[in-house]
Write an enzyme that holds these catalytic residues in place. Structure first.
Site, mmCIF file in Angstrom:
data_model
loop_
_atom_site.group_PDB
_atom_site.id
_atom_site.type_symbol
_atom_site.label_atom_id
_atom_site.label_comp_id
_atom_site.label_asym_id
_atom_site.label_seq_id
_atom_site.Cartn_x
_atom_site.Cartn_y
_atom_site.Cartn_z
ATOM 1 N N CYS A 85 -12.528 -15.636 -0.284
ATOM 2 C CA CYS A 85 -12.427 -15.630 0.997
ATOM 3 C C CYS A 85 -11.025 -16.308 1.342
ATOM 4 O O CYS A 85 -10.675 -17.487 0.991
ATOM 5 C CB CYS A 85 -13.361 -16.774 1.988
ATOM 6 S SG CYS A 85 -13.176 -17.233 3.254
ATOM 7 N N GLU A 86 -10.130 -15.950 2.347
ATOM 8 C CA GLU A 86 -8.796 -16.477 2.478
ATOM 9 C C GLU A 86 -8.784 -17.603 3.181
ATOM 10 O O GLU A 86 -8.002 -18.392 3.345
ATOM 11 C CB GLU A 86 -8.105 -15.279 3.067
ATOM 12 C CG GLU A 86 -8.439 -14.862 4.435
ATOM 13 C CD GLU A 86 -7.304 -13.914 5.146
ATOM 14 O OE1 GLU A 86 -7.279 -14.108 6.430
ATOM 15 O OE2 GLU A 86 -6.937 -12.827 4.665
ATOM 16 N N HIS A 87 -10.099 -17.866 4.052
ATOM 17 C CA HIS A 87 -9.968 -19.155 4.773
ATOM 18 C C HIS A 87 -10.343 -20.344 4.104
ATOM 19 O O HIS A 87 -9.607 -21.421 4.423
ATOM 20 C CB HIS A 87 -11.344 -18.969 5.889
ATOM 21 C CG HIS A 87 -10.916 -17.860 6.967
ATOM 22 N ND1 HIS A 87 -12.024 -17.197 7.550
ATOM 23 C CD2 HIS A 87 -9.618 -17.099 7.368
ATOM 24 C CE1 HIS A 87 -11.318 -16.346 8.470
ATOM 25 N NE2 HIS A 87 -10.045 -16.232 8.076
ATOM 26 N N HIS A 88 -11.039 -20.271 2.969
ATOM 27 C CA HIS A 88 -11.334 -21.565 2.225
ATOM 28 C C HIS A 88 -11.168 -21.591 0.719
ATOM 29 O O HIS A 88 -11.279 -22.360 0.003
ATOM 30 C CB HIS A 88 -12.879 -21.833 2.389
ATOM 31 C CG HIS A 88 -13.049 -22.211 4.006
ATOM 32 N ND1 HIS A 88 -13.903 -21.062 4.615
ATOM 33 C CD2 HIS A 88 -13.015 -23.183 4.691
ATOM 34 C CE1 HIS A 88 -14.054 -21.670 5.992
ATOM 35 N NE2 HIS A 88 -13.359 -23.122 5.990
ATOM 36 N N GLN A 126 -14.246 -10.008 4.125
ATOM 37 C CA GLN A 126 -15.006 -8.781 4.067
ATOM 38 C C GLN A 126 -14.867 -7.482 4.757
ATOM 39 O O GLN A 126 -15.115 -6.446 4.421
ATOM 40 C CB GLN A 126 -16.664 -9.281 4.185
ATOM 41 C CG GLN A 126 -17.415 -8.159 3.642
ATOM 42 C CD GLN A 126 -18.811 -8.747 3.920
ATOM 43 O OE1 GLN A 126 -19.356 -9.837 3.596
ATOM 44 N NE2 GLN A 126 -19.809 -7.919 3.884
ATOM 45 N N HIS A 154 -21.531 -15.471 1.106
ATOM 46 C CA HIS A 154 -20.189 -16.146 1.174
ATOM 47 C C HIS A 154 -20.672 -17.572 1.076
ATOM 48 O O HIS A 154 -21.221 -18.299 1.629
ATOM 49 C CB HIS A 154 -19.540 -16.051 2.531
ATOM 50 C CG HIS A 154 -19.065 -14.471 2.940
ATOM 51 N ND1 HIS A 154 -17.765 -14.304 2.696
ATOM 52 C CD2 HIS A 154 -19.688 -13.396 2.891
ATOM 53 C CE1 HIS A 154 -17.540 -12.907 3.175
ATOM 54 N NE2 HIS A 154 -18.927 -12.525 3.277
ATOM 55 N N CYS A 156 -18.646 -19.993 1.173
ATOM 56 C CA CYS A 156 -18.168 -20.903 2.428
ATOM 57 C C CYS A 156 -19.266 -21.238 3.120
ATOM 58 O O CYS A 156 -19.118 -22.101 4.098
ATOM 59 C CB CYS A 156 -16.938 -20.531 3.116
ATOM 60 S SG CYS A 156 -17.194 -18.747 4.040
#
Length: 197
Positions: A85-88, A126, A154, A156
């Protein structure tokens, strides 16, 4: 398995340096026995987990195109996905189900999972992953339609934040006959849900 393009030694060295600094910032001693080689191990892991940036998904498909007069749905389902995941920068994992209706051109079946892998081995969302796979297949194969469904968990969401361990996210993208024809879309959904093997 085709050759996976790797980081240069200089890039690995720089990554390892920064991971050592991260260990320091976390309050760890990067020189203790269990952590001495951790920075380079993590650098090599990131090399593998992001190798999709160094691959061309269109070239993967173009390497195995064949002319064939087949106009029914071709489905490759249960393709394992492991992405970050690019956020976390935490993993999400699940399965992709891909279908297309040829329009005079088919592709070697192993190339579809390779394209999925290429896009998944990047920092991702995703939703974007689903669209990128669909767009690549549509552009290179020019089929009568493409269908992509991804189901993933996920970390996260399960390891942090809301901490819901059993939630699954489903995304889908359709083009052509799958988008316009309800029966065609339902046939695809039946095929990916059926236990045929």
């Amino acid at each position: 398995m085709s050759q996976i393009p790797k980081f240069s030694e200089e890039t690995l060295s720089q990554l390892a340096y920064h991971y050592k600094e991260i260990l320091n910032l976390l309050g760890e001693d990067p020189n203790r026995e269990g952590l001495v080689k951790t920075p380079i191990r993590v650098a090599k892991a990131m090399d593998f987990l992001t190798h999709g940036y160094r691959q061309d998904p269109k070239a993967i498909l173009e390497s195995a195109l064949f002319h064939e007069d087949y106009k029914q749905i071709v489905v490759v389902k249960d393709i394992e996905i492991y992405s970050l995941c690019e956020h976390h920068m935490l993993p999400f994992l699940g399965k992709a189900h891909i279908g297309y209706i040829p329009n005079g051109t088919i592709v070697g079946l192993s190339k579809i999972p390779r394209v999925v892998e290429c896009f998944a081995r990047r920092l991702q969302l995703q939703e974007r992953l689903t669209s990128q796979i669909k767009d690549c297949l549509q552009e290179v194969l020019n089929p009568l339609g493409v269908a992509v469904v991804i189901e993933a968990q996920h970390l996260c969401m399960s390891m942090r934040g809301i901490q819901k361990q059993n939630s699954v996210t489903t995304t889908s993208e359709f083009t052509g006959a799958f988008l316009k024809n309800e029966n065609t879309r339902q046939e695809f959904m039946h095929l990916i849900g059926a236990n045929l093997h």
